[in-house]
Design a protein around this motif. Structure first.
Motif, PDB file in Angstrom:
ATOM      1  N   THR A 176       2.201   8.543  -6.039  1.00 27.66           N
ATOM      2  CA  THR A 176       1.399   9.714  -6.408  1.00 27.66           C
ATOM      3  C   THR A 176       2.149  10.992  -6.049  1.00 27.66           C
ATOM      4  N   ASP A 177       1.715  12.090  -6.631  1.00 26.52           N
ATOM      5  CA  ASP A 177       2.331  13.393  -6.367  1.00 26.52           C
ATOM      6  C   ASP A 177       1.527  14.220  -5.372  1.00 26.52           C
ATOM      7  N   GLU A 178       0.508  13.601  -4.765  1.00 22.06           N
ATOM      8  CA  GLU A 178      -0.321  14.338  -3.829  1.00 22.06           C
ATOM      9  C   GLU A 178       0.513  14.835  -2.644  1.00 22.06           C
ATOM     10  N   PRO A 179       0.346  16.106  -2.225  1.00 19.89           N
ATOM     11  CA  PRO A 179       1.113  16.615  -1.080  1.00 19.89           C
ATOM     12  C   PRO A 179       0.703  15.972   0.235  1.00 19.89           C
ATOM     13  N   VAL A 180      -0.575  15.599   0.329  1.00 19.32           N
ATOM     14  CA  VAL A 180      -1.070  14.912   1.533  1.00 19.32           C
ATOM     15  C   VAL A 180      -1.659  13.570   1.101  1.00 19.32           C
ATOM     16  N   LEU A 181      -1.087  12.498   1.593  1.00 15.07           N
ATOM     17  CA  LEU A 181      -1.536  11.149   1.241  1.00 15.07           C
ATOM     18  C   LEU A 181      -2.680  10.750   2.169  1.00 15.07           C
ATOM     19  N   THR A 182      -3.847  10.467   1.587  1.00 13.75           N
ATOM     20  CA  THR A 182      -5.047  10.188   2.385  1.00 13.75           C
ATOM     21  C   THR A 182      -5.538   8.776   2.127  1.00 13.75           C
ATOM     22  N   VAL A 183      -5.816   8.048   3.223  1.00 14.25           N
ATOM     23  CA  VAL A 183      -6.282   6.665   3.124  1.00 14.25           C
ATOM     24  C   VAL A 183      -7.506   6.497   4.032  1.00 14.25           C
ATOM     25  N   ARG A 184      -8.510   5.784   3.524  1.00 14.16           N
ATOM     26  CA  ARG A 184      -9.689   5.454   4.336  1.00 14.16           C
ATOM     27  C   ARG A 184      -9.800   3.942   4.478  1.00 14.16           C
ATOM     28  N   HIS A 185      -9.821   3.471   5.727  1.00 13.80           N
ATOM     29  CA  HIS A 185      -9.972   2.049   6.013  1.00 13.80           C
ATOM     30  C   HIS A 185     -11.368   1.792   6.581  1.00 13.80           C
ATOM     31  N   ASP A 186     -12.192   1.091   5.824  1.00  8.07           N
ATOM     32  CA  ASP A 186     -13.564   0.810   6.261  1.00  8.07           C
ATOM     33  C   ASP A 186     -13.684  -0.512   7.011  1.00  8.07           C
ATOM     34  N   GLN A 187     -12.838  -1.484   6.700  1.00  4.27           N
ATOM     35  CA  GLN A 187     -12.942  -2.807   7.301  1.00  4.27           C
ATOM     36  C   GLN A 187     -11.688  -3.228   8.059  1.00  4.27           C
ATOM     37  N   GLU A 188     -10.584  -2.579   7.812  1.00  2.71           N
ATOM     38  CA  GLU A 188      -9.306  -3.008   8.376  1.00  2.71           C
ATOM     39  C   GLU A 188      -9.257  -2.854   9.903  1.00  2.71           C
ATOM     40  N   ASP A 189      -8.462  -3.711  10.520  1.00  2.00           N
ATOM     41  CA  ASP A 189      -8.217  -3.602  11.965  1.00  2.00           C
ATOM     42  C   ASP A 189      -7.434  -2.323  12.237  1.00  2.00           C
ATOM     43  N   VAL A 190      -7.683  -1.720  13.388  1.00  2.00           N
ATOM     44  CA  VAL A 190      -7.032  -0.454  13.719  1.00  2.00           C
ATOM     45  C   VAL A 190      -5.513  -0.608  13.783  1.00  2.00           C
ATOM     46  N   ARG A 191      -5.063  -1.814  14.106  1.00  2.00           N
ATOM     47  CA  ARG A 191      -3.613  -2.042  14.170  1.00  2.00           C
ATOM     48  C   ARG A 191      -2.957  -1.844  12.803  1.00  2.00           C
ATOM     49  N   PHE A 192      -3.655  -2.262  11.747  1.00  2.00           N
ATOM     50  CA  PHE A 192      -3.117  -2.084  10.397  1.00  2.00           C
ATOM     51  C   PHE A 192      -3.033  -0.592  10.039  1.00  2.00           C
ATOM     52  N   SER A 193      -4.053   0.178  10.429  1.00  2.00           N
ATOM     53  CA  SER A 193      -4.026   1.620  10.174  1.00  2.00           C
ATOM     54  C   SER A 193      -2.850   2.275  10.898  1.00  2.00           C
ATOM     55  N   GLU A 194      -2.586   1.853  12.111  1.00  2.00           N
ATOM     56  CA  GLU A 194      -1.462   2.403  12.877  1.00  2.00           C
ATOM     57  C   GLU A 194      -0.128   2.074  12.204  1.00  2.00           C
TER      58      GLU A 194
ATOM     59  N   LEU B  78       0.309   4.264   9.060  1.00  2.00           N
ATOM     60  CA  LEU B  78       0.652   5.643   9.415  1.00  2.00           C
ATOM     61  C   LEU B  78       2.105   5.737   9.846  1.00  2.00           C
ATOM     62  N   LYS B  79       2.580   4.742  10.607  1.00  2.00           N
ATOM     63  CA  LYS B  79       3.970   4.738  11.045  1.00  2.00           C
ATOM     64  C   LYS B  79       4.920   4.652   9.852  1.00  2.00           C
ATOM     65  N   ALA B  80       4.569   3.804   8.884  1.00  2.00           N
ATOM     66  CA  ALA B  80       5.398   3.675   7.679  1.00  2.00           C
ATOM     67  C   ALA B  80       5.405   4.970   6.885  1.00  2.00           C
ATOM     68  N   LEU B  81       4.267   5.630   6.801  1.00  2.00           N
ATOM     69  CA  LEU B  81       4.197   6.919   6.114  1.00  2.00           C
ATOM     70  C   LEU B  81       5.083   7.951   6.803  1.00  2.00           C
TER      71      LEU B  81
ATOM     72  N   VAL C   6       0.837  -1.210   0.000  1.00  2.00           N
ATOM     73  CA  VAL C   6       0.000   0.000   0.000  1.00  2.00           C
ATOM     74  C   VAL C   6       0.864   1.250   0.000  1.00  2.00           C
ATOM     75  N   LEU C   7       1.952   1.217   0.781  1.00  2.00           N
ATOM     76  CA  LEU C   7       2.841   2.382   0.869  1.00  2.00           C
ATOM     77  C   LEU C   7       3.475   2.686  -0.493  1.00  2.00           C
ATOM     78  N   LYS C   8       3.871   1.637  -1.193  1.00  2.00           N
ATOM     79  CA  LYS C   8       4.478   1.823  -2.515  1.00  2.00           C
ATOM     80  C   LYS C   8       3.510   2.506  -3.468  1.00  2.00           C
ATOM     81  N   GLN C   9       2.238   2.085  -3.405  1.00  2.00           N
ATOM     82  CA  GLN C   9       1.228   2.690  -4.265  1.00  2.00           C
ATOM     83  C   GLN C   9       1.002   4.156  -3.910  1.00  2.00           C
ATOM     84  N   LEU C  10       0.988   4.459  -2.597  1.00  2.00           N
ATOM     85  CA  LEU C  10       0.759   5.835  -2.148  1.00  2.00           C
ATOM     86  C   LEU C  10       1.899   6.754  -2.574  1.00  2.00           C
ATOM     87  N   LEU C  11       3.127   6.260  -2.402  1.00  3.23           N
ATOM     88  CA  LEU C  11       4.291   7.089  -2.705  1.00  3.23           C
ATOM     89  C   LEU C  11       4.457   7.348  -4.198  1.00  3.23           C
TER      90      LEU C  11
END
Length: 383
Positions: free
Chosen positions: A287-305, A308-311, A280-285
């Motif tokens: 892009t040329d967007e100044p702010v990388l935005t991700v929405r997790h609807d089903q993922e466990d909160v641990r994955f979101s954390e 974010l740490k990798a970002l 996911v990080l590779k796909q985000l990086l």
């Protein structure tokens, strides 16, 4: 001695109201009462006066006051002490005397304090450590004392007479002293209620221990509480054995195997999450967007954390929303202090949270509120 101490078997009685007061409820004083007032770690009796529930009983300056859930309409009252609660409290208190006597006489362990709880009772012991050998020896002695059917009596003595007895502790009162005697096992100055003999205890079970202020707090149950606990634990054990397809004496081994399997699976899940984060990080990086935005609807909160740490480690600015936790994770290497911005602006978006200069997180009631906050933060970052 008070009436309930002289006549511990009385459960119904007649009396007259001699005083009333309102202090966080309706209180009455009777000419004569057979209700036990709370003291010495033992709860008060429960019951009724003219059918009105007695919620508490307290001793104040020698007078017994009864807290009612509504005022009495008559001066003449019919009192009824709840026999089940009286017997239960008496059993837990009697068990305390027996346990404390054995521990002090045979193991030189003194009891610091005692309390009867609604589910289990506790003893605080002047002891640094507890082990299974000590508990096994204590349990064996308790069985012999219960089987011995030792008579339990309560007698009032003068101070001089009482001090001639082998009392476990020096009495805190003078003049008339009530001494509870359990065979030759225990002599204690005590105002509480007790059973008539040790055989009425039937069973004492230890339910847990913890260290409190340098002492060992030992939890236990006696008589009916002990049998109810045995019934509940046996049912749970039977259901667990059926669920894991094991014999009852093998359940602990199966549970240990399941715990190890869970550790192994969690390790595999963690490794899979790490690989997914990299993808996911590779796909985000890319892009040329100044702010990388991700929405997790089903993922466990641990994955979101983790994402974010990798970002954050890449030095990019990113927002990750987790729908399950209703939480927004943020990282930035820009000039805005995320924690300070959160402290100043979160409230107006119905959010709560905080963070440091480069990392923050906040909980919102809805995604729309989180999105509005994120837009405000983006605007500030762009400025």
């Amino acid at each position: 001695m008070r009436s309930e101490q002289i006549y511990p078997d009385v459960r119904t009685f007649e009396s007259i109201v001699t005083g009333t007061k309102e202090e966080q409820g309706y209180w009455v004083r009777l000419e004569q009462s057979y209700f036990y007032p709370e003291s010495g770690g033992q709860p008060a009796d429960r019951g009724t006066l003219n059918g009105v529930s007695v919620l508490d009983v307290q001793l104040q300056e020698g007078d017994v006051w009864h807290l009612l859930d509504s005022p009495l309409l008559e001066n003449e009252v019919q009192g009824e002490v709840d026999d089940v609660i009286r017997t239960d409290h008496a059993a837990q208190h009697t068990a305390q005397h027996v346990i404390s006597a054995i521990l002090q006489d045979e193991f030189q362990i003194k009891t610091v304090s005692f309390r009867t709880g609604t589910e289990e009772s506790t003893l605080d012991l002047d002891l640094g450590d507890w082990d299974e050998t000590l508990q096994s020896r204590l349990e064996e002695r308790l069985r012999t004392v219960i089987q011995a059917n030792l008579l339990i009596t309560a007698t009032e003595y003068t101070e001089e007479e009482a001090l001639q007895l082998p009392l476990r502790k020096t009495p805190q009162v003078t003049e008339k002293i009530r001494v509870v005697q359990i065979g030759e096992l225990d002599y204690s100055a005590c105002g509480g209620t007790h059973l008539a003999s040790t055989s009425e205890l039937e069973l004492i079970l230890f339910t847990g221990l913890e260290k409190v202020r340098g002492n060992i707090r030992l939890a236990y149950v006696a008589k009916d509480r002990a049998f109810r606990l045995l019934t509940t634990e046996r049912r749970v054990l039977t259901e667990t054995a059926r669920a894991v397809s094991a014999k009852k004496n093998q359940v602990h081994l199966v549970v240990e195997d399941l715990k190890q399997e869970q550790v192994r699976l969690n390790r595999q899940i963690g490794q899979a999450e790490d690989l997914h984060v990299k993808t996911v990080l590779k796909q985000l990086l890319a892009t040329d967007e100044p702010v990388l935005t991700v929405r997790h609807d089903q993922e466990d909160v641990r994955f979101s954390e983790k994402l974010l740490k990798a970002l954050a480690e890449t030095g990019r600015t990113g927002f990750v929303w987790n729908e399950n936790a209703k939480k927004l994770f943020m990282c930035s290497a820009g000039s805005i202090h995320l924690g300070k911005f959160a402290k100043t602006h979160l409230k107006q978006f119905n959010g709560r949270g905080g963070g440091s200069e480069n990392n923050a997180q906040a909980v919102f009631q809805t995604y729309e509120e989180a999105q509005a906050y994120a837009e405000a933060l983006k605007e500030e970052l762009h400025t």
